[in-house]
Design a protein around this motif. Structure first.
Motif, PDB file in Angstrom:
ATOM      1  N   ALA A 263     -34.295 -13.151  16.996  1.00  0.00           N
ATOM      2  CA  ALA A 263     -34.526 -13.424  18.418  1.00  0.00           C
ATOM      3  C   ALA A 263     -34.114 -14.840  18.794  1.00  0.00           C
ATOM      4  O   ALA A 263     -33.853 -15.117  19.971  1.00  0.00           O
ATOM      5  N   GLY A 264     -34.043 -15.738  17.800  1.00  0.00           N
ATOM      6  CA  GLY A 264     -33.677 -17.117  18.093  1.00  0.00           C
ATOM      7  C   GLY A 264     -32.212 -17.444  17.902  1.00  0.00           C
ATOM      8  O   GLY A 264     -31.795 -18.581  18.144  1.00  0.00           O
ATOM      9  N   LEU A 265     -31.407 -16.467  17.453  1.00  0.00           N
ATOM     10  CA  LEU A 265     -29.980 -16.742  17.266  1.00  0.00           C
ATOM     11  C   LEU A 265     -29.287 -16.816  18.624  1.00  0.00           C
ATOM     12  O   LEU A 265     -29.268 -15.833  19.368  1.00  0.00           O
ATOM     13  N   PRO A 266     -28.703 -17.943  18.968  1.00  0.00           N
ATOM     14  CA  PRO A 266     -28.223 -18.168  20.341  1.00  0.00           C
ATOM     15  C   PRO A 266     -26.992 -17.371  20.738  1.00  0.00           C
ATOM     16  O   PRO A 266     -26.746 -17.182  21.920  1.00  0.00           O
ATOM     17  N   HIS A 267     -26.211 -16.875  19.784  1.00  0.00           N
ATOM     18  CA  HIS A 267     -24.985 -16.178  20.170  1.00  0.00           C
ATOM     19  C   HIS A 267     -25.289 -14.850  20.852  1.00  0.00           C
ATOM     20  O   HIS A 267     -24.454 -14.334  21.601  1.00  0.00           O
ATOM     21  N   VAL A 268     -26.496 -14.287  20.615  1.00  0.00           N
ATOM     22  CA  VAL A 268     -26.894 -13.063  21.312  1.00  0.00           C
ATOM     23  C   VAL A 268     -27.638 -13.404  22.602  1.00  0.00           C
ATOM     24  O   VAL A 268     -27.468 -12.735  23.623  1.00  0.00           O
ATOM     25  N   ILE A 269     -28.450 -14.440  22.573  1.00  0.00           N
ATOM     26  CA  ILE A 269     -29.186 -14.859  23.771  1.00  0.00           C
ATOM     27  C   ILE A 269     -28.230 -15.113  24.931  1.00  0.00           C
ATOM     28  O   ILE A 269     -28.486 -14.719  26.075  1.00  0.00           O
ATOM     29  N   VAL A 270     -27.104 -15.762  24.641  1.00  0.00           N
ATOM     30  CA  VAL A 270     -26.169 -16.127  25.708  1.00  0.00           C
ATOM     31  C   VAL A 270     -25.564 -14.901  26.386  1.00  0.00           C
ATOM     32  O   VAL A 270     -25.103 -14.973  27.523  1.00  0.00           O
TER      33      VAL A 270
ATOM     34  N   LEU B  52     -26.071 -25.408  15.511  1.00  0.00           N
ATOM     35  CA  LEU B  52     -24.848 -25.541  14.709  1.00  0.00           C
ATOM     36  C   LEU B  52     -25.108 -25.175  13.251  1.00  0.00           C
ATOM     37  O   LEU B  52     -24.314 -24.468  12.628  1.00  0.00           O
ATOM     38  N   VAL B  53     -26.223 -25.657  12.695  1.00  0.00           N
ATOM     39  CA  VAL B  53     -26.527 -25.351  11.292  1.00  0.00           C
ATOM     40  C   VAL B  53     -26.738 -23.852  11.099  1.00  0.00           C
ATOM     41  O   VAL B  53     -26.202 -23.244  10.169  1.00  0.00           O
ATOM     42  N   ALA B  54     -27.536 -23.235  12.002  1.00  0.00           N
ATOM     43  CA  ALA B  54     -27.812 -21.799  11.878  1.00  0.00           C
ATOM     44  C   ALA B  54     -26.544 -20.977  12.062  1.00  0.00           C
ATOM     45  O   ALA B  54     -26.266 -20.050  11.291  1.00  0.00           O
ATOM     46  N   SER B  55     -25.751 -21.313  13.086  1.00  0.00           N
ATOM     47  CA  SER B  55     -24.558 -20.520  13.394  1.00  0.00           C
ATOM     48  C   SER B  55     -23.498 -20.661  12.310  1.00  0.00           C
ATOM     49  O   SER B  55     -22.860 -19.675  11.920  1.00  0.00           O
ATOM     50  N   LEU B  56     -23.288 -21.879  11.812  1.00  0.00           N
ATOM     51  CA  LEU B  56     -22.282 -22.075  10.772  1.00  0.00           C
ATOM     52  C   LEU B  56     -22.697 -21.387   9.475  1.00  0.00           C
ATOM     53  O   LEU B  56     -21.857 -20.828   8.759  1.00  0.00           O
TER      54      LEU B  56
ATOM     55  N   GLY C  87     -18.729 -14.201  18.680  1.00  0.00           N
ATOM     56  CA  GLY C  87     -19.920 -14.621  19.404  1.00  0.00           C
ATOM     57  C   GLY C  87     -20.493 -15.914  18.867  1.00  0.00           C
ATOM     58  O   GLY C  87     -20.897 -16.806  19.627  1.00  0.00           O
ATOM     59  N   LEU C  88     -20.539 -16.037  17.551  1.00  0.00           N
ATOM     60  CA  LEU C  88     -21.043 -17.266  16.932  1.00  0.00           C
ATOM     61  C   LEU C  88     -20.146 -18.455  17.261  1.00  0.00           C
ATOM     62  O   LEU C  88     -20.626 -19.557  17.559  1.00  0.00           O
ATOM     63  N   LEU C  89     -18.843 -18.231  17.212  1.00  0.00           N
ATOM     64  CA  LEU C  89     -17.912 -19.316  17.506  1.00  0.00           C
ATOM     65  C   LEU C  89     -18.042 -19.782  18.944  1.00  0.00           C
ATOM     66  O   LEU C  89     -17.931 -20.985  19.237  1.00  0.00           O
ATOM     67  N   LEU C  90     -18.284 -18.846  19.862  1.00  0.00           N
ATOM     68  CA  LEU C  90     -18.470 -19.239  21.256  1.00  0.00           C
ATOM     69  C   LEU C  90     -19.753 -20.051  21.421  1.00  0.00           C
ATOM     70  O   LEU C  90     -19.786 -21.035  22.165  1.00  0.00           O
TER      71      LEU C  90
ATOM     72  N   ALA D 156     -11.600 -25.727  16.470  1.00  0.00           N
ATOM     73  CA  ALA D 156     -12.152 -26.494  15.351  1.00  0.00           C
ATOM     74  C   ALA D 156     -13.227 -25.688  14.619  1.00  0.00           C
ATOM     75  O   ALA D 156     -13.301 -25.706  13.385  1.00  0.00           O
ATOM     76  N   ALA D 157     -14.046 -24.962  15.397  1.00  0.00           N
ATOM     77  CA  ALA D 157     -15.096 -24.147  14.779  1.00  0.00           C
ATOM     78  C   ALA D 157     -14.497 -23.037  13.919  1.00  0.00           C
ATOM     79  O   ALA D 157     -15.033 -22.709  12.848  1.00  0.00           O
ATOM     80  N   ILE D 158     -13.400 -22.436  14.381  1.00  0.00           N
ATOM     81  CA  ILE D 158     -12.720 -21.398  13.593  1.00  0.00           C
ATOM     82  C   ILE D 158     -12.223 -21.982  12.280  1.00  0.00           C
ATOM     83  O   ILE D 158     -12.359 -21.375  11.207  1.00  0.00           O
ATOM     84  N   PHE D 159     -11.666 -23.183  12.347  1.00  0.00           N
ATOM     85  CA  PHE D 159     -11.172 -23.845  11.135  1.00  0.00           C
ATOM     86  C   PHE D 159     -12.325 -24.104  10.152  1.00  0.00           C
ATOM     87  O   PHE D 159     -12.221 -23.813   8.962  1.00  0.00           O
ATOM     88  N   VAL D 160     -13.435 -24.642  10.672  1.00  0.00           N
ATOM     89  CA  VAL D 160     -14.588 -24.934   9.811  1.00  0.00           C
ATOM     90  C   VAL D 160     -15.165 -23.642   9.232  1.00  0.00           C
ATOM     91  O   VAL D 160     -15.508 -23.576   8.042  1.00  0.00           O
ATOM     92  N   ALA D 161     -15.277 -22.605  10.083  1.00  0.00           N
ATOM     93  CA  ALA D 161     -15.808 -21.318   9.622  1.00  0.00           C
ATOM     94  C   ALA D 161     -14.930 -20.735   8.523  1.00  0.00           C
ATOM     95  O   ALA D 161     -15.421 -20.199   7.521  1.00  0.00           O
ATOM     96  N   GLY D 162     -13.614 -20.820   8.701  1.00  0.00           N
ATOM     97  CA  GLY D 162     -12.699 -20.323   7.685  1.00  0.00           C
ATOM     98  C   GLY D 162     -12.832 -21.088   6.382  1.00  0.00           C
ATOM     99  O   GLY D 162     -12.838 -20.497   5.291  1.00  0.00           O
ATOM    100  N   TRP D 163     -12.961 -22.414   6.501  1.00  0.00           N
ATOM    101  CA  TRP D 163     -13.107 -23.242   5.300  1.00  0.00           C
ATOM    102  C   TRP D 163     -14.388 -22.890   4.560  1.00  0.00           C
ATOM    103  O   TRP D 163     -14.413 -22.798   3.336  1.00  0.00           O
ATOM    104  N   LEU D 164     -15.488 -22.675   5.316  1.00  0.00           N
ATOM    105  CA  LEU D 164     -16.756 -22.308   4.686  1.00  0.00           C
ATOM    106  C   LEU D 164     -16.672 -20.918   4.056  1.00  0.00           C
ATOM    107  O   LEU D 164     -17.293 -20.659   3.024  1.00  0.00           O
TER     108      LEU D 164
END
Length: 601
Positions: A260-267, A125-129, A422-425, A459-467
């Motif tokens: 290589a450790g970013l999970p949105h691509v691993i998935v 969550l910290v890395a993706s956000l 991808g990050l939001l998913l 909720a993640a879209i809202f938080v991402a937009g706010w950030l």
């Protein structure tokens, strides 16, 4: 057709395409929402992976960073490309063979620990956000310039578009939308590069044009660029390094293992039917990625030359760069400068009152340059150009047709939106599948989990937009922290989970926490995020870049080493890994049919 109308047309059509695909491919089950039902063709998945991989950082920022930094910018090229190779070779096939939905789920099962799974969720969550801040900023910048809205309004529009196709489509909708986005973004990157390379070198292929002679001369483009920038007090373009050699090395490694450790691509590798398909899609993705990554150095160098040639015509003619009439008159500046000035990403300050634009390195230590600037009556550099506009403004600087400029606008948005989705998913899956189903309510129904996933996505879209609207000071303008966190936490845990049968649950948990702690401490000390009364931030670590000259952006490598070391030591002092977990590791790592041979060793 005028430029603004052309831009509206291209961007509008691309958005209509994304929304149409999302409606057609909307998810109806948790399997479709998380991994697109596991039935995506390898070529399709390779193209979607490339779009997921090549974010706004790749499309908008990388060539700009290379343009500003010269040779030193190669750390991004090597780091991000090398990271993909690491992922494709060392992680993707094994994780696909494991066959679960998310990275935290693998970590939780492999290390037989809900604690390890929850720590992985926290790191994800910290890395993706943090990473998504850069994507939303890219959306805002692109909208602000090309659609005539403020960057804040651009972020709101981007949030609405992503909401429309990500919440309802899930991974299934995102996958096929990303295929379309890849086609848009790669066209938008390559077409202007072909035009500009042809204009400058007579060679339409930018990869070859970079090493070709400047048109009409027997001097190479890079040699001419080196001459221009050094005459104006900048470092030589082809030799400038990113700090010390050690820092450049660890910076590259940090970007590699962080990527290589970013999970949105691993998935993405969980979406194909078989392990062989995961390998095949990795190969296809590398081909699709290479089209942009081999072009980026040429785009950066050619944009640098075109910018200097626009401001100082002597850069092309070979005349005196410090002649009274060599600098561009401000009132005669081209339209592209006027348009980008409105965004605040290009600024001019007439320090000597001559009505002309002087663009040089006024902080240079080259006494000859200083003497020439003083003799010409220059009072300091007068032009500030944000690196993020280089790719977006490149076709305008080169005076290319309006449809090319409009295509680049659509491409920049496609790059930012594809990675944001991808990050939001990944964030949504971590919350709904790993936290709610994995820890809070294991008996939740599939329908309930699907609804939880969609709510978490919203909720993640809202938080991402706010950030994006209110970027925190330690993350604004960079995604390096995201790579550092992924490098120091997730990547080591995955590597040890796949290739070691002796790392225990306590070892993995302690390693991730230790890697996260030292990385955040070093980065935050540089950024001033410690509220300790009377204590200078950098005094906590002995000064800026105090640890062997390593910059905070490169510190993920050190965090990863700490992770590996702590995990190994704690595992040595912990109870042995259960036999069934060792067998699980063996089954994931060893090809089918080789188990008996492996058991004999």
């Amino acid at each position: 057709m005028e430029l603004q109308t052309t831009i509206y047309l291209f961007v509008g059509l691309s958005f209509a395409l994304y929304l149409g695909i999302a409606f057609w491919a909307r998810a109806g089950s948790t399997s479709e929402f998380y991994v697109a039902g596991g039935g995506v063709h390898p070529i399709t998945n390779g193209m979607a992976t490339a779009a997921d991989w090549m974010s706004a950082a790749s499309f908008i920022s990388m060539a700009g960073l290379i343009s500003n930094m010269g040779y030193g910018g190669a750390v991004f090229l090597m780091g991000w490309t090398g990271g993909y190779v690491l992922l494709a070779m060392l992680l993707a096939p094994y994780l696909r063979k494991f066959g679960k939905f998310t990275v935290p789920e693998f970590i939780g099962d492999r290390f037989y620990s809900k604690t390890a799974r929850n720590i992985a969720v926290l790191c994800l969550l910290v890395a993706s956000l943090t990473y998504i801040i850069g994507q939303m900023t890219g959306v805002g910048v692109t909208f602000a310039r090309f659609l005539g809205v403020t960057s804040e309004q651009g972020i709101y529009i981007g949030m609405a578009i992503v909401f429309a196709y990500a919440v309802f489509g899930g991974m299934k909708g995102i996958t096929y939308t990303q295929v379309a986005q890849y086609c848009v973004l790669i066209s938008a990157y390559l077409v202007p590069a072909f035009f500009i390379s042809l204009n400058l070198t007579g060679n339409p292929f930018p990869q070859l044009g970079l090493g070709s002679d400047f048109i009409g001369t027997d001097v190479s483009l890079l040699s001419k660029l080196d001459q221009v920038v050094t005459d104006l007090g900048f470092n030589q373009y082809t030799t400038t390094a990113a700090g010390s050699k050690l820092n450049m090395f660890v910076y590259t490694v940090s970007l590699m293992i962080g990527t290589a450790g970013l999970p949105h691509v691993i998935v993405r590798f969980f979406t194909v039917p078989k392990v062989a398909d995961a390998r095949a899609s990795a190969g296809w993705a590398l081909v699709f990625i290479a089209l942009l990554y081999t072009t980026a150095p040429a785009v950066g160098a050619m944009a640098k030359f075109n910018l200097h040639a626009t401001v100082n015509t002597a850069a092309v003619t070979g005349g005196d760069l410090y002649a009274a009439d060599a600098s561009l008159k401000y009132e005669a500046r081209p339209d592209w400068m006027k348009r980008w000035e409105k965004t605040g990403l290009l600024k001019f300050e007439d320090k000597n009152g001559d009505g002309r634009i002087q663009y040089y390195n006024s902080a240079t230590k080259n006494e000859a340059v200083k003497a020439k600037a003083d003799a010409a009556g220059w009072k300091g550099n007068e032009l500030s150009v944000n690196a993020d506009i280089i790719v977006l403004a490149n076709p305008e600087i080169a005076l290319l047709p309006n449809w090319v400029i409009a295509l680049v606008a659509a491409g920049g948005l496609a790059a930012a939106l594809s990675t944001a989705a991808g990050l939001l998913l990944a964030i949504s899956s971590a919350v709904s599948h790993d936290l709610i189903k994995g820890a809070i309510n294991p008996n939740i129904s599939e329908k309930g989990e699907l609804m939880a996933g969609k709510i978490a996505m919203a909720a993640a879209i809202f938080v991402a937009g706010w950030l994006g609207l209110n970027p925190p000071g330690f993350a604004a303008g960079t995604v390096a922290l995201a790579f550092g966190i992924a490098a120091s936490t997730i990547f080591p845990a995955l590597m040890m989970g796949i290739f070691s049968k002796t790392i225990s649950d306590k070892g993995a948990s302690a390693g991730m926490l230790a890697g996260l702690a030292v990385t955040l401490f070093y980065v935050f000390a540089h950024k001033g995020i410690f509220f300790i009364k009377g204590t200078a931030y950098l005094d906590l670590i002995g000064g800026a870049n105090a640890f062997f000259t390593i910059t905070p952006e490169a510190f993920g490598t050190v965090g990863a080493i700490v992770n590996f070391a702590v995990a190994y030591l704690v595992s040595k002092m912990s109870a042995p890994v259960p036999q069934h977990i060792q067998e699980l590791v063996e089954s994931v790592r060893v090809p089918k049919g080789a188990g008996s041979a492996a058991a004999g060793h």
